[in-house]
Enzyme design. Structure first.
Site, PDB file in Angstrom:
ATOM      1  CB  THR A  14      -4.365  -0.144  14.608  1.00 35.25           C
ATOM      2  OG1 THR A  14      -5.275   0.622  13.810  1.00 35.25           O
ATOM      3  CG2 THR A  14      -4.681   0.074  16.080  1.00 35.25           C
ATOM      4  CE  LYS A  42      -7.677  -0.965  -1.680  1.00 35.70           C
ATOM      5  NZ  LYS A  42      -6.534  -1.883  -1.760  1.00 35.70           N
ATOM      6  CB  ILE A  90      -8.186  -2.093  12.125  1.00 35.94           C
ATOM      7  CG1 ILE A  90      -8.084  -3.061  13.311  1.00 35.94           C
ATOM      8  CG2 ILE A  90      -9.015  -0.865  12.505  1.00 35.94           C
ATOM      9  CD1 ILE A  90      -7.457  -2.474  14.548  1.00 35.94           C
ATOM     10  CG  MET A 130     -10.115   5.687   5.945  1.00 37.10           C
ATOM     11  SD  MET A 130     -10.606   4.164   5.119  1.00 37.10           S
ATOM     12  CE  MET A 130     -11.487   3.326   6.448  1.00 37.10           C
ATOM     13  CG  ASP A 151      -2.012  -0.989   1.201  1.00 38.62           C
ATOM     14  OD1 ASP A 151      -2.284  -1.525   0.110  1.00 38.62           O
ATOM     15  OD2 ASP A 151      -2.610  -1.255   2.266  1.00 38.62           O
TER      16      ASP A 151
END
Length: 243
Positions: A118, A57, A93, A172, A35
């Protein structure tokens, strides 16, 4: 002969936060599908000569389609090579891990999942605060601020998210945070609830800002959303131990 896929959770970006197991798998891999947020110095740990394939992405940017990522995993593994799927944060997650696992399962390809740090834990650690505290913050909840269309999910548990005794982490959510705050304030959450926004965690341009949910919502509504990856924490603990 079928290969094998190791899903490696790269953490927030600092290679020192990668697990020993994750680093070992990178050194063994023939192919690494990575990523955007799991690139940089972490890729230096890959075996010399490994095929490094960018499949990132990112919202608002040209991105690799998920079905293409799924196809690449199968195609590479089917040749018998060792594949690493390097995901940012913790792969389990909000990392769309389930779609890639389902594809491998259907193709009969073996895999393992290596957990990681995370961004919620990294943000709290960098801010010098815990995620829980007896009596005042006895619950931690992670929520996505965007559905598959990029909008605020309509079916979130608003009462739970407005719980003042929880530490809430929004992934996000920079674009939809103003709408989220409007719903939470309507549910009774105080507008001056402390908030912490963490940008570019684990990178040289890392930035932590302490504010309130109302002030942050206003800033983001004015177009002040950070251009880099960010995670938002709010609740009583978000305002503790100012640095």
């Amino acid at each position: 002969m079928s290969g094998f896929v190791s899903f490696i959770s790269a953490g927030p970006g600092d290679p020192e936060l990668l697990t020993l197991k994750g680093a070992a798998r990178l050194r063994e891999a023939d192919v690494v599908l990575y990523d955007d947020l799991a690139s940089g110095a972490i890729l230096d740990l890959a075996r010399p000569g490994a095929n490094l394939v960018a499949v990132g992405k990112r919202a608002g940017r040209p991105s690799t389609r998920q079905h293409h990522v799924n196809r690449l995993l199968v195609d590479y593994a089917a040749t018998g090579v060792r594949v690493v799927r390097l995901k940012s944060g913790d792969a389990g997650i909000f990392g769309r891990l389930e779609e890639e696992l389902e594809t491998l399962h259907e193709a009969g390809i073996g895999y393992e999942i290596v957990p990681g740090v995370t961004s919620a834990c990294a943000a709290a650690a960098q801010a010098g605060i815990p995620l829980t505290r007896r009596h005042t913050s006895r619950r931690v909840q992670f929520v996505t601020g965007a559905d598959v269309t990029g909008e605020l999910p309509p079916n979130l548990n608003w009462a739970a998210l407005a719980d003042p005794e929880a530490t809430t982490v929004v992934y996000m959510g920079r674009r939809t945070f103003p709408a989220l705050v409007a719903k939470l304030v309507a549910q009774g959450l105080a507008a001056d609830t402390p908030a912490l926004v963490a940008e570019s965690l684990g990178r040289p341009d890392e930035r932590l800002v302490r504010t309130t949910i109302a002030e942050l919502a206003e800033q983001l509504a004015r177009g002040g959303a950070p251009s880099t990856a960010a995670v938002i924490l709010f609740g009583a603990l978000a305002g503790d131990y100012p640095s």
